[in-house]
Design a protein around this motif. Structure first.
Motif, PDB file in Angstrom:
ATOM      1  N   ALA A  19       1.031  -1.036  -0.052  1.00  0.00           N
ATOM      2  CA  ALA A  19      -0.026  -0.121   0.041  1.00  0.00           C
ATOM      3  C   ALA A  19       0.742   1.149   0.039  1.00  0.00           C
ATOM      4  O   ALA A  19       0.465   2.256  -0.405  1.00  0.00           O
ATOM      5  CB  ALA A  19      -0.895   0.084   1.226  1.00  0.00           C
ATOM      6  N   GLN A  40      -7.524  -0.446  -6.944  1.00  0.00           N
ATOM      7  CA  GLN A  40      -6.852   0.808  -7.355  1.00  0.00           C
ATOM      8  C   GLN A  40      -7.438   1.788  -6.325  1.00  0.00           C
ATOM      9  O   GLN A  40      -8.659   2.005  -6.831  1.00  0.00           O
ATOM     10  CB  GLN A  40      -6.716   1.104  -8.650  1.00  0.00           C
ATOM     11  N   TRP A  42      -6.764   5.424  -3.162  1.00  0.00           N
ATOM     12  CA  TRP A  42      -5.869   6.376  -2.815  1.00  0.00           C
ATOM     13  C   TRP A  42      -5.253   5.897  -1.551  1.00  0.00           C
ATOM     14  O   TRP A  42      -5.788   5.051  -0.729  1.00  0.00           O
ATOM     15  CB  TRP A  42      -6.569   7.600  -2.512  1.00  0.00           C
ATOM     16  N   GLY A  43      -3.621   6.042  -1.580  1.00  0.00           N
ATOM     17  CA  GLY A  43      -3.146   5.521  -0.227  1.00  0.00           C
ATOM     18  C   GLY A  43      -3.596   5.761   0.915  1.00  0.00           C
ATOM     19  O   GLY A  43      -3.623   4.777   2.071  1.00  0.00           O
ATOM     20  N   TRP A  46      -6.843   3.764   1.776  1.00  0.00           N
ATOM     21  CA  TRP A  46      -6.523   2.272   2.065  1.00  0.00           C
ATOM     22  C   TRP A  46      -6.026   2.118   3.440  1.00  0.00           C
ATOM     23  O   TRP A  46      -6.441   1.378   4.264  1.00  0.00           O
ATOM     24  CB  TRP A  46      -5.487   1.860   1.028  1.00  0.00           C
ATOM     25  N   GLN A  47      -5.100   3.109   3.838  1.00  0.00           N
ATOM     26  CA  GLN A  47      -4.351   2.814   5.126  1.00  0.00           C
ATOM     27  C   GLN A  47      -5.431   3.251   6.243  1.00  0.00           C
ATOM     28  O   GLN A  47      -5.344   2.594   7.380  1.00  0.00           O
ATOM     29  CB  GLN A  47      -3.150   3.665   5.174  1.00  0.00           C
ATOM     30  N   PRO A  67      -3.709  -4.080  -2.895  1.00  0.00           N
ATOM     31  CA  PRO A  67      -3.856  -2.574  -2.964  1.00  0.00           C
ATOM     32  C   PRO A  67      -3.152  -2.212  -4.087  1.00  0.00           C
ATOM     33  O   PRO A  67      -1.676  -2.413  -4.202  1.00  0.00           O
ATOM     34  CB  PRO A  67      -3.743  -1.905  -1.748  1.00  0.00           C
ATOM     35  N   THR A  69      -2.008   1.657  -5.327  1.00  0.00           N
ATOM     36  CA  THR A  69      -2.389   2.968  -4.880  1.00  0.00           C
ATOM     37  C   THR A  69      -2.197   4.003  -6.185  1.00  0.00           C
ATOM     38  O   THR A  69      -1.324   3.842  -7.139  1.00  0.00           O
ATOM     39  CB  THR A  69      -1.047   3.434  -3.869  1.00  0.00           C
ATOM     40  N   GLN A  70      -3.082   4.770  -5.995  1.00  0.00           N
ATOM     41  CA  GLN A  70      -3.069   6.050  -7.073  1.00  0.00           C
ATOM     42  C   GLN A  70      -2.926   7.325  -6.487  1.00  0.00           C
ATOM     43  O   GLN A  70      -3.503   7.637  -5.045  1.00  0.00           O
ATOM     44  CB  GLN A  70      -4.227   5.900  -7.892  1.00  0.00           C
TER      45      GLN A  70
END
Length: 344
Positions: A19, A40, A42-43, A46-47, A67, A69-70
């Motif tokens: 991630a 896909q 956003w980091g 996700w986190q 994941p 990331t974008q």
């Protein structure tokens, strides 16, 4: 990448490391078994919340979520489109505005199955479309540091006041689908169909603007470092400030534009497993976690709003939505004019 051969804590440690990496499409396998899917996203999103949801999903189904990331929705779309006929991403998180345009591509995106669309009665209006489902929604807000702003912000017009000279971070026209321009238009007597007052308003606002930003992270850093006192953004940014020990307040002036971040189903051999994940994100348990961890509003009607959001939940009669088709049809021209007349 060997994540499908790992289990439990080891696999999750690998996914957590993934991630944080700016992966590119070429780093992904051309195909994968249905015991894992690629999402896909956003980091930070996700986190903050989706990683925990993904772990619970794996425990419930045996399907691991990898994941990818974008940095932005636009970057994510370019990656998807560059994959040609063999996309490696199964679920793409994006904004509703970009999804409304991008999902018209019949070669890349699938209609949501009944297992997802049947949830529509449980969700707020606008959360389900034929090819995307909202994970959460949020109002465009004003976040300000209480140690730098003396009086509360109550209206959009407050931002034009001389007390905010060289104090604001405002999204550029391509960020949040032109909402800064639309807010300016409404605050100055215009509308989506009468956009000239919006441009005149942004010109008048410019002496107060330190940055018209395209990156949430950059704007958030400027607020954290005191380079700006006030940020036009989403409530999620306030939580990240408070997590750093920075005291901020959030205002949701009327009319309050509402936005959705959504999940799309990409046409891959893993679509059935991907649809299960989308439905899982819409479960009551996942929605509760999203509201609490992301500081966003749940799209399920039966999910309580996080305590931190209770005081800024806008009254329905004070909210406003915009025709995404009109936004998509005009945003290119709006951005060119913004760059020429405002951002110069």
């Amino acid at each position: 990448m060997m994540t499908r051969f790992l289990t439990g804590a080891t696999r999750r440690a690998v996914l957590g490391a993934l991630a944080a990496l700016p992966l590119v499409a070429s780093a992904l396998p051309a195909s994968a078994d249905t015991d894992e899917i690629y999402v896909q996203i956003w980091g930070t999103t996700w986190q903050s919340a989706l990683q925990d949801i993904a772990e619970r999903f794996e425990d419930a189904t045996g399907i691991a979520v990898v994941p990818v990331t974008q940095a932005s929705s636009s970057e994510g779309l370019v990656r998807l489109q560059s994959a040609g006929e063999d996309p490696e991403i199964d679920v793409w998180f994006t904004t509703s505005s970009l999804a409304a345009r991008a999902t018209q591509n019949d070669d890349l995106f699938l209609d949501l199955p009944e297992s997802v669309t049947e949830l529509a009665p449980d969700l707020v209006a606008g959360a389900i479309a034929p090819r995307y489902a909202a994970a959460y929604f949020y109002p465009m807000s004003v976040i300000y540091r209480t140690d730098m702003v003396d009086a509360p912000i109550t209206t959009w017009k407050d931002l034009w006041d001389a007390r905010f000279a060289n104090s604001l971070a405002v999204p550029d026209v391509t960020t949040y689908a032109g909402r800064s321009l639309l807010i300016s238009a409404i605050a100055n007597g215009g509308s989506i169909d009468d956009i000239d007052p919006g441009f005149e308003g942004l010109k008048a606002l410019s002496p107060n603007v330190v940055m018209f930003y395209s990156s949430d992270a950059t704007a958030r850093q400027a607020l954290a470092q005191g380079e700006v006192s006030t940020l036009v953004a989403t409530p999620a940014q306030a939580k990240r400030m408070r997590d750093q020990g920075i005291e901020v307040e959030v205002a949701t002036p009327a009319p309050t534009p509402m936005l959705f971040d959504v999940m799309t189903l990409v046409d891959t051999p893993r679509a059935d497993a991907a649809a299960k994940f989308i439905a899982y994100v819409l479960s009551p348990e996942s929605q509760k976690l999203i509201s609490e961890r992301l500081n966003q509003f749940p799209v399920r009607k039966d999910t309580p709003v996080a305590e931190a959001l209770q005081s800024i939940k806008p009254d329905p009669e004070n909210t406003i939505s915009f025709d995404e088709a009109k936004v998509n049809a005009n945003i290119g021209e709006w951005n060119e004019r913004f760059q020429r007349e405002v951002a110069q």
